[in-house]
Every structure is written in structure tokens, then in C-alpha cells.
Write an enzyme that holds these catalytic residues in place. Sequence first.
Site, short mmCIF file in Angstrom:
data_model
loop_
_atom_site.label_atom_id
_atom_site.label_comp_id
_atom_site.label_asym_id
_atom_site.label_seq_id
_atom_site.Cartn_x
_atom_site.Cartn_y
_atom_site.Cartn_z
NE ARG A 51 -0.07 1.36 3.49
CZ ARG A 51 0.87 2.25 3.69
NH1 ARG A 51 2.14 1.87 3.80
NH2 ARG A 51 0.62 3.53 3.79
N GLY A 52 0.24 2.41 -0.09
CA GLY A 52 1.03 3.63 -0.25
C GLY A 52 1.16 3.88 -1.75
CB ALA A 53 0.55 6.94 -3.74
NE ARG A 88 -6.11 0.97 -1.89
CZ ARG A 88 -5.47 1.53 -0.86
NH1 ARG A 88 -4.18 1.27 -0.65
NH2 ARG A 88 -6.09 2.34 -0.04
CD GLN A 199 -3.46 2.78 6.78
OE1 GLN A 199 -4.06 3.16 7.78
NE2 GLN A 199 -4.04 2.71 5.61
CG ASP A 240 -2.87 8.13 -1.41
OD1 ASP A 240 -2.82 8.70 -0.30
OD2 ASP A 240 -2.53 6.95 -1.59
CG ASN A 250 -2.35 11.73 2.60
OD1 ASN A 250 -1.84 10.83 1.94
ND2 ASN A 250 -2.04 11.92 3.87
CE LYS A 251 -5.33 5.88 4.23
NZ LYS A 251 -6.25 4.99 3.49
O1 MRU Z 1 -4.57 3.45 2.06
P1 MRU Z 1 -3.07 3.56 2.06
O2 MRU Z 1 -2.44 2.98 3.26
O3 MRU Z 1 -2.47 3.05 0.77
O4 MRU Z 1 -2.85 5.13 2.10
C1 MRU Z 1 -1.57 5.65 2.12
C2 MRU Z 1 -1.53 7.10 2.30
O5 MRU Z 1 -2.52 7.77 2.43
C3 MRU Z 1 -0.20 7.72 2.22
O6 MRU Z 1 -0.15 8.87 3.00
C4 MRU Z 1 0.05 8.08 0.76
O7 MRU Z 1 -0.06 6.97 -0.07
C5 MRU Z 1 1.31 8.76 0.55
S1 MRU Z 1 2.53 7.55 0.28
C6 MRU Z 1 4.06 7.95 0.34
#
Ligand code: MRU
Length: 356
Positions: A51-53, A88, A199, A240, A250-251
Site C-alpha cells: 500500500r502507499g501510492a 485501487r 497505518q 495519493d 491523502n488518507k
Molecule cells: O490506504 P493507504 O495505506 O495506501 O494510504 C496511504 C496514504 O494515504 C499515504 O499517505 C500516501 O499513499 C502517501 S505515500 C508515500
Amino acid sequence: MRIEGKEYRTIWFENDIVKIIDQTKLPHQFIIKDLKTVKDTINAIKMMEVRGAPLIGATAAYGLVLSILENNDKSFLKKSAENLINSRPTAINLKWSVDRMMKKLLGVNSDKILDIALKEAKEICEEDIRFCKNIGLNGLKVIEEIYKKKNRTVNILTHCNAGWLATINWGTATSPIYHAHRKGIPVHVWVDETRPRNQGANLTSYELNEEEVSNTIIADNTGGILMQRGEVDMCIVGTDRTLSTGDVANKIGTYLKALAAHDNDIPFYVALPSSTIDWDIKDFKDIPIEERNSEELSHIEGLDENENIKKIRIYPKKSNSMNLAFDVTPAKYISGLITEKGICEASSNGLRKLFK
Ligand code: MRU
């Protein structure tokens, strides 16, 4: 970065297999998982084993390599690309990486395609590492400034995990922190727990501990009072999808932190590689916001008294719950975008100056 003193990246390719660190098992178990088919990569992205962009973008690139290994056929490749993009919805890096791969692959003969795909997937990873390192060096300047002014530990608040586990190495939001720490600047990180998947608590705190960076987990609603008490010097979060207008998805919960930071005059920075910029969408209301299974809210996972991972229900069975995974922070609340090319204003002018 390090886990128990050993250097790792979050993804690598070995003997026709994609290797990942299964993030659904962290922090309690460190498990390296094999992905052997494109379907495996799609599942890993959907289930958030990766996970994470930036990391899901890199995983999608390797997904196309696996697709070619499975069936070296262009229509299978196109279908794989479509399924990967749809795995996603919010992080633009998925589409960015699949489009970049497909541009290289579509006109290529089947005898050469595997080598070209593998080379490009590796380059996507190497580039992400270079970009994240530069984000760190650029963001370091902001931390240094604060340190010079205050001459004491710099307290930084972060949300979710925009750490090395969300990228290939270094992280985005954490990269300036790691660079400051390695330079000897005393830093302490307030880690938002980041409900519902935690997370922050499960991944950011874990990776900061492994790098010996001082950190404290806080409930998501704690940031506001800490800011009022002067216990937060700056916020750094990841993203993201960043629009060319400077608005940032973002999250979920990032927006509320930005509002609190604005009210308390605390700098609020967003760290991103250019692969996270969406140059097409102009209105943030058009960003697809992922809605995940409400079981992520109603249930929670942890270690039981015998140190076994256990999932338990925490809400009444009859209650409804809603699980939006991202929100958007308007550009006006963002002090600056920390990119691989430098720091710019969160605006189309700012971004255009850095990225022609
Ligand atoms: O749902 P996730 O855990 O994939 O979300 C991740 C985030 O929101 C991060 O802050 C984002 O991807 C930035 S990654 C360097």
C-alpha cells in the site's frame, strides 16, 4: 531502510517472482511474500499487503512483468493493465505506472517484451528511490530552519504511513525526518494512529522504531490539542493524488489536521514525488475517493494473550458504519509541496515552475 539492522526495499524481483513485505502482518510479523501471477499482484494491492501510492505503482509495474511471463500475448497484457489500474481508485500512481509501462510495451515484439518490461519496472523503482531521497534533502532544509530557530528537538506530526513502507525506500513524508535524524538534528514524531487501518501505529511507528527515530503514537483526535499547546512545530504528510491546483488527496483525516494546523499557525507540508501529480483533473470533487469495506471499522486486529494475531468485532452488530479512505486538503491550507525538484507553493503556478 533497516529492519532489525538489515537493509530492505519494499519490493524486488528474484527468479521470476516478485517479493514483497506483507504489510497486513506488520508490526507483529515480518513476512516476505511471493507474488507469482498478475492476479497475485492485483490481490496484494486490493488487500493492502502492499500500500502507499508509490509502492502500489511499482507493484503494478511488476504485475505487468508477471503478466508477460504468464502469457506473452498483447490482449492479455491490456486486460492485466486495466485490472491493475482498477485495483485501487484514489492513488494516481497506479495509472501513472501502468501507462508508462504500456507506452514502452505495446509496440514491441514478443521476443523482446519481457526484457523491456523488467527494465522499466526496475527503473520505476530506482527512480522512486532517487525522488524520495531528494524529497528528503529538500524537506531537511525546513526542519533545519526550525531547529536553528528553536534550538531544541523538532516535533513533527505525520498522518498515516508515508514512510519507506509506502514507497520503495526512504518514504515521502518520512524522508526529511530520516535525513534530519541522520544529520544529528534531534527530531520527535507525533504519529497519528490513523484509524481504521492504523497505518500510523502499525507501520510508521514500526519503521521509525527500526531506524531509532523518537516517536509517540497518538489517537487521531489528539493533534489539535498538541498544536494548541505548542507541541507541534510542523506537519508533514504524504499524498495519493495531488492536483495541478495544489489540492491534495491523502488518507482520511489529513484535512482535519490541516485545518487545525492552519488555526494554530503551524506549517503544514505535503511531500510527494511527481508520479503523484494528476495533471488532468481540475476540480478536487472529481477525485475518485475509495470507500473500503466497513469491516475495517467494525473489527480490529491485534495480538491476543498468547501472542497470536486475532481479529475481534468492536461495534454492535446492528450498527451501520461507513469507511471513506481518503479526503482532500485544499491548497490554501498547505504551506508547501516538498517534491524531488524542490519545495513549491501548493498552486498551479508553484507546480508549473518546478515541472514545466
Ligand atoms: O490506504 P493507504 O495505506 O495506501 O494510504 C496511504 C496514504 O494515504 C499515504 O499517505 C500516501 O499513499 C502517501 S505515500 C508515500
